[in-house]
Design a protein around this motif. Sequence first.
Motif, PDB file in Angstrom:
ATOM      1  N   MET A  32       0.851  -1.181   0.000  1.00  0.00           N
ATOM      2  CA  MET A  32       0.000   0.000   0.000  1.00  0.00           C
ATOM      3  C   MET A  32       0.889   1.234   0.000  1.00  0.00           C
ATOM      4  N   SER A  33       0.444   2.304  -0.625  1.00  0.00           N
ATOM      5  CA  SER A  33       1.219   3.536  -0.709  1.00  0.00           C
ATOM      6  C   SER A  33       1.234   4.248   0.647  1.00  0.00           C
ATOM      7  N   ASP A  34       1.977   5.341   0.691  1.00  0.00           N
ATOM      8  CA  ASP A  34       2.052   6.132   1.913  1.00  0.00           C
ATOM      9  C   ASP A  34       0.847   7.046   2.078  1.00  0.00           C
ATOM     10  N   ARG A  35      -0.019   7.051   1.101  1.00  0.00           N
ATOM     11  CA  ARG A  35      -1.197   7.904   1.143  1.00  0.00           C
ATOM     12  C   ARG A  35      -2.113   7.504   2.282  1.00  0.00           C
ATOM     13  N   VAL A  36      -2.699   8.489   2.958  1.00  0.00           N
ATOM     14  CA  VAL A  36      -3.686   8.236   3.995  1.00  0.00           C
ATOM     15  C   VAL A  36      -5.057   8.556   3.408  1.00  0.00           C
ATOM     16  N   TYR A  37      -5.945   7.572   3.434  1.00  0.00           N
ATOM     17  CA  TYR A  37      -7.302   7.730   2.927  1.00  0.00           C
ATOM     18  C   TYR A  37      -8.217   8.169   4.064  1.00  0.00           C
ATOM     19  N   ASN A  38      -9.072   9.154   3.795  1.00  0.00           N
ATOM     20  CA  ASN A  38     -10.061   9.609   4.768  1.00  0.00           C
ATOM     21  C   ASN A  38     -11.381   8.899   4.515  1.00  0.00           C
ATOM     22  N   VAL A  39     -11.965   8.379   5.593  1.00  0.00           N
ATOM     23  CA  VAL A  39     -13.203   7.609   5.513  1.00  0.00           C
ATOM     24  C   VAL A  39     -14.212   8.212   6.482  1.00  0.00           C
ATOM     25  N   LEU A  40     -15.423   8.454   5.989  1.00  0.00           N
ATOM     26  CA  LEU A  40     -16.496   8.997   6.819  1.00  0.00           C
ATOM     27  C   LEU A  40     -17.623   7.971   6.913  1.00  0.00           C
ATOM     28  N   PHE A  41     -18.012   7.644   8.138  1.00  0.00           N
ATOM     29  CA  PHE A  41     -19.135   6.746   8.389  1.00  0.00           C
ATOM     30  C   PHE A  41     -20.327   7.578   8.841  1.00  0.00           C
ATOM     31  N   LEU A  42     -21.462   7.381   8.169  1.00  0.00           N
ATOM     32  CA  LEU A  42     -22.651   8.177   8.447  1.00  0.00           C
ATOM     33  C   LEU A  42     -23.790   7.329   8.984  1.00  0.00           C
ATOM     34  N   CYS A  43     -24.508   7.904   9.905  1.00  0.00           N
ATOM     35  CA  CYS A  43     -25.714   7.312  10.460  1.00  0.00           C
ATOM     36  C   CYS A  43     -26.614   8.480  10.844  1.00  0.00           C
ATOM     37  N   THR A  44     -27.793   8.203  11.271  1.00  0.00           N
ATOM     38  CA  THR A  44     -28.688   9.292  11.645  1.00  0.00           C
ATOM     39  C   THR A  44     -28.259   9.928  12.962  1.00  0.00           C
ATOM     40  N   GLY A  45     -28.157   9.132  14.021  1.00  0.00           N
ATOM     41  CA  GLY A  45     -27.890   9.675  15.352  1.00  0.00           C
ATOM     42  C   GLY A  45     -26.436   9.822  15.722  1.00  0.00           C
ATOM     43  N   ASN A  46     -25.524   9.147  15.005  1.00  0.00           N
ATOM     44  CA  ASN A  46     -24.093   9.172  15.303  1.00  0.00           C
ATOM     45  C   ASN A  46     -23.837   8.914  16.790  1.00  0.00           C
ATOM     46  N   SER A  47     -24.525   7.883  17.308  1.00  0.00           N
ATOM     47  CA  SER A  47     -24.319   7.529  18.715  1.00  0.00           C
ATOM     48  C   SER A  47     -23.865   6.087  18.888  1.00  0.00           C
ATOM     49  N   ALA A  48     -23.929   5.283  17.820  1.00  0.00           N
ATOM     50  CA  ALA A  48     -23.570   3.867  17.957  1.00  0.00           C
ATOM     51  C   ALA A  48     -22.799   3.378  16.731  1.00  0.00           C
ATOM     52  N   ARG A  49     -23.507   2.937  15.679  1.00  0.00           N
ATOM     53  CA  ARG A  49     -22.866   2.268  14.539  1.00  0.00           C
ATOM     54  C   ARG A  49     -21.739   3.069  13.905  1.00  0.00           C
ATOM     55  N   SER A  50     -21.989   4.316  13.579  1.00  0.00           N
ATOM     56  CA  SER A  50     -20.968   5.111  12.897  1.00  0.00           C
ATOM     57  C   SER A  50     -19.757   5.363  13.802  1.00  0.00           C
ATOM     58  N   LEU A  51     -20.002   5.538  15.093  1.00  0.00           N
ATOM     59  CA  LEU A  51     -18.891   5.715  16.035  1.00  0.00           C
ATOM     60  C   LEU A  51     -18.086   4.426  16.192  1.00  0.00           C
ATOM     61  N   ILE A  52     -18.782   3.297  16.223  1.00  0.00           N
ATOM     62  CA  ILE A  52     -18.096   2.003  16.302  1.00  0.00           C
ATOM     63  C   ILE A  52     -17.216   1.815  15.067  1.00  0.00           C
ATOM     64  N   ALA A  53     -17.770   2.119  13.900  1.00  0.00           N
ATOM     65  CA  ALA A  53     -16.996   1.989  12.659  1.00  0.00           C
ATOM     66  C   ALA A  53     -15.781   2.912  12.667  1.00  0.00           C
ATOM     67  N   GLU A  54     -15.954   4.123  13.137  1.00  0.00           N
ATOM     68  CA  GLU A  54     -14.835   5.072  13.225  1.00  0.00           C
ATOM     69  C   GLU A  54     -13.717   4.495  14.094  1.00  0.00           C
ATOM     70  N   ALA A  55     -14.084   3.955  15.247  1.00  0.00           N
ATOM     71  CA  ALA A  55     -13.079   3.397  16.167  1.00  0.00           C
ATOM     72  C   ALA A  55     -12.367   2.193  15.545  1.00  0.00           C
ATOM     73  N   ILE A  56     -13.128   1.302  14.925  1.00  0.00           N
ATOM     74  CA  ILE A  56     -12.521   0.117  14.309  1.00  0.00           C
ATOM     75  C   ILE A  56     -11.570   0.521  13.179  1.00  0.00           C
ATOM     76  N   MET A  57     -12.033   1.396  12.301  1.00  0.00           N
ATOM     77  CA  MET A  57     -11.208   1.796  11.156  1.00  0.00           C
ATOM     78  C   MET A  57      -9.932   2.493  11.613  1.00  0.00           C
ATOM     79  N   ASN A  58     -10.032   3.348  12.616  1.00  0.00           N
ATOM     80  CA  ASN A  58      -8.826   4.031  13.100  1.00  0.00           C
ATOM     81  C   ASN A  58      -7.848   3.049  13.730  1.00  0.00           C
ATOM     82  N   ALA A  59      -8.348   1.998  14.352  1.00  0.00           N
ATOM     83  CA  ALA A  59      -7.467   0.987  14.952  1.00  0.00           C
ATOM     84  C   ALA A  59      -6.896   0.047  13.897  1.00  0.00           C
ATOM     85  N   GLU A  60      -7.734  -0.411  12.978  1.00  0.00           N
ATOM     86  CA  GLU A  60      -7.321  -1.419  12.003  1.00  0.00           C
ATOM     87  C   GLU A  60      -6.676  -0.825  10.750  1.00  0.00           C
ATOM     88  N   GLY A  61      -6.931   0.441  10.480  1.00  0.00           N
ATOM     89  CA  GLY A  61      -6.388   1.080   9.279  1.00  0.00           C
ATOM     90  C   GLY A  61      -4.900   1.329   9.332  1.00  0.00           C
TER      91      GLY A  61
END
Length: 173
Positions: free
Chosen positions: A1-30
């Motif tokens: 993979m290149s040195d480029r950092v890709y920005n990823v946005l996860f969207l949900c209606t309330g931003n209190s569960a699913r999208s926040l979980i995805a943000e945490a996972i992606m930041n850890a696993e990315g």
Amino acid sequence: MSDRVYNVLFLCTGNSARSLIAEAIMNAEGKGHFRAFSAGSNPKSEPHPYTINLLKSLGHDTARLRSKNWNEFALPDMPQMDFVFTVCDQAAAETCPVWPGQPMTAHWDIPDPAAATGSEAERRLAFSTAYKMLSTRISLFLSLPFASLDRLSLKQKLQDIDLAETASSAPTS
């Protein structure tokens, strides 16, 4: 993979569960190749307590997680997104802001754990299930050969992730 950092946005209606979980996972696993954010069309005042509890119990950093409006990410001084994923049907059906740079988009249907009913154990299980589903999709996403895929092929692969994971988690008779 290149040195480029890709920005990823996860969207949900309330931003209190699913999208926040995805943000945490992606930041850890990315592993530094992906930087994740999350937002909602109608964000709650704060993350769901079960979200924070689950993420902390799994070793995720929750210090910067907060519920925020998706309009924050349409502002010119915000990072330009490369990928935008909706993780709930309601957000997928809404008219999203115009994202600078025309990011790749896809919808990953994840049941809302915040809407779960039943005992406390059943409600917490809904959060764990959402985490597992998002973790699987994100793992599939991170395994894509980005450098060798053209835009159209990549778009199809993003849509296939939801279909493949949904099929593998369907109950068998």
